[in-house]
Design a protein around this motif. Structure first.
Motif, short mmCIF file in Angstrom:
data_model
loop_
_atom_site.label_atom_id
_atom_site.label_comp_id
_atom_site.label_asym_id
_atom_site.label_seq_id
_atom_site.Cartn_x
_atom_site.Cartn_y
_atom_site.Cartn_z
N LEU A 35 0.94 -1.04 -0.02
CA LEU A 35 -0.10 -0.40 0.91
C LEU A 35 0.75 1.69 0.21
CD1 LEU A 35 -2.43 -0.88 3.01
CD2 LEU A 35 -3.20 -0.68 -0.13
N ALA A 36 2.13 1.16 0.89
CA ALA A 36 2.81 2.37 1.19
C ALA A 36 3.31 2.45 -0.62
CB ALA A 36 3.61 2.52 1.88
N TRP A 37 3.77 1.46 -1.16
CA TRP A 37 4.77 1.38 -2.04
C TRP A 37 3.82 2.36 -3.62
CZ3 TRP A 37 9.48 2.27 -2.84
CH2 TRP A 37 10.06 1.59 -4.11
N ILE A 38 2.72 2.13 -3.66
CA ILE A 38 1.93 2.49 -4.29
C ILE A 38 1.36 3.91 -4.67
CG2 ILE A 38 -0.69 2.01 -5.30
CD1 ILE A 38 -0.89 -0.74 -5.05
N ASP A 39 1.45 3.87 -3.52
CA ASP A 39 0.60 5.46 -2.50
C ASP A 39 1.92 6.42 -3.52
OD1 ASP A 39 -1.68 4.59 -2.74
OD2 ASP A 39 -1.33 4.61 -0.10
N ARG A 40 2.95 5.42 -3.05
CA ARG A 40 4.58 6.76 -3.34
C ARG A 40 4.66 6.48 -4.94
NH1 ARG A 40 10.06 5.06 -1.34
NH2 ARG A 40 9.65 4.79 0.81
N VAL A 41 4.98 6.16 -5.31
CA VAL A 41 4.57 6.01 -6.66
C VAL A 41 3.76 5.33 -8.17
CG1 VAL A 41 6.86 4.21 -6.12
CG2 VAL A 41 5.33 3.13 -6.77
N LEU A 163 1.16 -4.91 -9.02
CA LEU A 163 -0.34 -4.77 -9.17
C LEU A 163 -0.81 -2.96 -9.50
CD1 LEU A 163 -3.22 -5.30 -7.75
CD2 LEU A 163 -2.52 -4.54 -5.56
N GLY A 164 0.39 -2.29 -8.99
CA GLY A 164 0.18 -0.96 -8.87
C GLY A 164 0.04 -0.75 -10.28
N GLY A 165 0.51 -0.74 -11.51
CA GLY A 165 0.50 -0.51 -12.88
C GLY A 165 -0.91 -0.84 -14.15
N PRO A 166 -0.89 -2.02 -13.00
CA PRO A 166 -2.65 -2.53 -14.30
C PRO A 166 -3.48 -1.96 -13.57
CG PRO A 166 -1.18 -4.58 -14.46
CD PRO A 166 -0.68 -3.19 -12.78
N ASP A 283 -0.99 3.62 -24.16
CA ASP A 283 -1.98 3.23 -23.50
C ASP A 283 -1.35 2.64 -22.09
OD1 ASP A 283 -4.77 2.45 -22.67
OD2 ASP A 283 -4.26 0.18 -23.58
N PRO A 284 -1.99 3.94 -21.26
CA PRO A 284 -2.20 3.27 -19.68
C PRO A 284 -1.88 2.25 -19.15
CG PRO A 284 -2.89 5.24 -19.82
CD PRO A 284 -2.80 4.80 -21.35
N LEU A 285 -2.44 1.35 -19.87
CA LEU A 285 -2.98 0.10 -18.84
C LEU A 285 -1.67 -1.34 -19.47
CD1 LEU A 285 -5.05 -2.23 -17.34
CD2 LEU A 285 -6.56 -2.41 -19.20
N ALA A 286 -2.09 -0.82 -21.08
CA ALA A 286 -0.66 -1.65 -21.31
C ALA A 286 0.39 -1.22 -21.28
CB ALA A 286 -0.66 -1.35 -23.08
N ILE A 287 0.94 -0.20 -20.83
CA ILE A 287 1.92 0.50 -20.03
C ILE A 287 2.70 -0.12 -18.39
CG2 ILE A 287 3.22 2.34 -18.96
CD1 ILE A 287 2.30 3.60 -21.38
N GLY A 288 1.29 -0.34 -17.79
CA GLY A 288 1.32 -0.64 -16.30
C GLY A 288 1.37 -2.35 -16.68
N TRP A 289 0.47 -3.22 -17.55
CA TRP A 289 1.01 -4.63 -17.33
C TRP A 289 2.27 -4.96 -18.15
CZ3 TRP A 289 -1.84 -7.71 -15.38
CH2 TRP A 289 -3.11 -8.17 -15.33
#
Length: 454
Positions: A35-41, A163-166, A283-289
């Motif tokens: 959770l901390a890492w997702i909120d940080r980055v 998890l955070g990217g997608p 596409d942000p979703l593709a970059i996330g994956w």
């Protein structure tokens, strides 16, 4: 008490007890770090549309991404010393709720000033969490078992990327325009809320010390206490005074090494999605994956390197080798950026695996030389000062990209800094093995020789 050797009859119960502790603490701590890492980055993902929506330059983004670490730097040592005084439950509850509320407030970051202020405040609240967990785990695991615990905990940052990217990409695509909010604003709302809720769970779930653990029997508590006491006495040359460790130069050496490692880690964290975008993915979703895949590899690397470190009892070469791979990946990405998309992505993966795999085994080194107050303050000081690289590296990459139009020169600079980390480790850190109790005197002698050379 001074020996780390245990009888065969005692070893089996200890293995079971530490497994019980591991399963009780690590999954929950990993959730908190995720959770901390997702909120940080998550700023690295929302940047894909946020800067365009608001008309910001790369330098504005880089400064805002990095200013987090200024607040982190100022408040980290006090936070860790407070944890040692009042316990992990109170400290981690305050930290988790604070960063969650600040992350949600990022929806109001529509001007550079508000953006900088909230990123600074996010660093203030999160300060002390990461080194606090490092210190907290030393209360529960002896040195010979820590690399696995550290590696497992820290791998959550990689799995947060998985998890955070997608998730960020899906939120940005799905919620854009809902209730007159942009997709990037919804990312902060959706990803910040679980942190606030988790803060209250901290109070109900965590235990500060083994002797307070009602989920351990009295006999189990006593066995762990004896084992930890023997571990603490195994190397009598450990420094207990923070002031003395600063005078000796030992802490400054580790600050320099970790600064170099964090330079690469921060560059990859905050500009990894941009690098993927540069090779043609929009596409942000593709970059996330794609970022999910390379972060998954990084997480696996962290765990495997930590396991092998515990098995061999050696962390110096484990750290130096990992950062060398990280440097090679960064340099390769810079060389192939405008030549091969596939090659660039492979090098990005190598850079993330190498850099992330170095972090958990790095922390075995200062914990071998520091104890007591020196460990509490020293670990926090190493982490806070080294994380100033988290301010410098993103700002450098943003400024270089603005001035040259390419990320390549910045990647080459960061690769050079990563090489320096390996050289400093091999030059300054004495050889030691945590599994060899007989090596303790040799470590003490080597430590003294190194300190006299500073």
């Amino acid at each position: 008490m001074g020996s780390t050797h245990v009888t065969s009859s005692a070893k089996a119960p200890l293995d079971l007890i530490y497994r019980k502790i591991f399963l009780r603490l690590l999954p929950f701590l990993m959730i908190l770090w995720t959770l901390a890492w997702i909120d940080r980055v998550n700023i690295g993902f929302v940047k894909l549309t946020m800067t365009e929506d608001l008309g910001w330059s790369e330098a504005v983004y880089g400064l805002g991404a990095g200013i987090f670490f200024i607040g982190y730097f100022i408040f980290e040592v006090p936070s860790n010393l407070l944890l040692q005084k009042i316990g992990a439950k109170k400290t981690l509850m305050r930290i988790t709720i604070g960063w969650g509320l600040t992350s949600i407030a990022m929806i109001f970051a529509t001007t550079p000033t508000i953006f900088y202020s909230l990123r600074f405040l996010l660093g203030v609240f999160e300060a002390g969490f990461y080194p606090g967990i490092i210190l907290y785990l030393t209360y529960w695991f002896p040195a010979k078992r820590r690399a696995k615990a550290f590696g497992t905990f820290m791998s959550a940052s990689a799995f947060a990327g998985v998890l955070g990217g997608p998730l960020a990409g899906w939120i940005m695509n799905t919620f854009d325009g809902v209730n007159n909010l942009n997709g990037w604003q919804w990312v902060f709302i959706v990803e910040g809320t679980p942190s606030v809720l988790a803060g209250f769970v901290v109070w109900l779930y965590l235990t500060d010390r083994p002797h307070q653990a009602k989920w351990l029997t009295v006999e189990e508590q006593e066995l762990v206490a004896e084992d930890l006491a023997a571990d603490n006495n195994a190397v009598e040359g450990r420094e207990h005074s923070l002031l003395q460790s600063l005078k000796s130069g030992r802490i400054w050496q580790f600050i320099a090494i970790f600064f170099c490692i964090i330079s690469a880690n921060s560059a990859l964290t905050f500009f990894g999605p941009t690098l993927v975008q540069e090779v043609g993915f929009k596409d942000p979703l593709a970059i996330g994956w794609i970022m999910a895949a390379v972060n998954l590899a990084g997480g696996i690397g962290m765990i495997l390197n930590g396991l092998h470190c515990d098995k061999t009892g050696e962390s110096r070469w484990h750290t130096a080798t990992a950062v060398t791979f990280g440097a090679a990946g960064l340099a390769g990405a810079g060389l192939l950026l405008n030549v091969s998309a596939a090659g660039t992505l492979l090098c990005l993966g190598l850079a993330i695996v190498g850099t992330m795999s170095a972090i958990p085994v790095f922390w075995q080194m200062p914990n071998w030389f520091l104890a007591g107050g020196a460990a509490a303050g020293g670990v926090a000081l190493i982490n806070s000062m080294a994380n100033l690289a988290g301010f410098g590296a993103p700002f450098l990459l943003g400024a270089v990209k603005d001035s040259t139009g390419s990320l390549s020169p910045g990647l080459f600079i960061v690769a050079g800094v990563e090489v320096l980390a390996a050289l400093l480790i091999l030059k300054l850190v004495p050889s030691f093995r945590t599994t060899d109790a007989a090596a303790a005197p040799a470590v003490q002698d080597a430590s003294k020789e190194s300190e006299q050379a500073v």
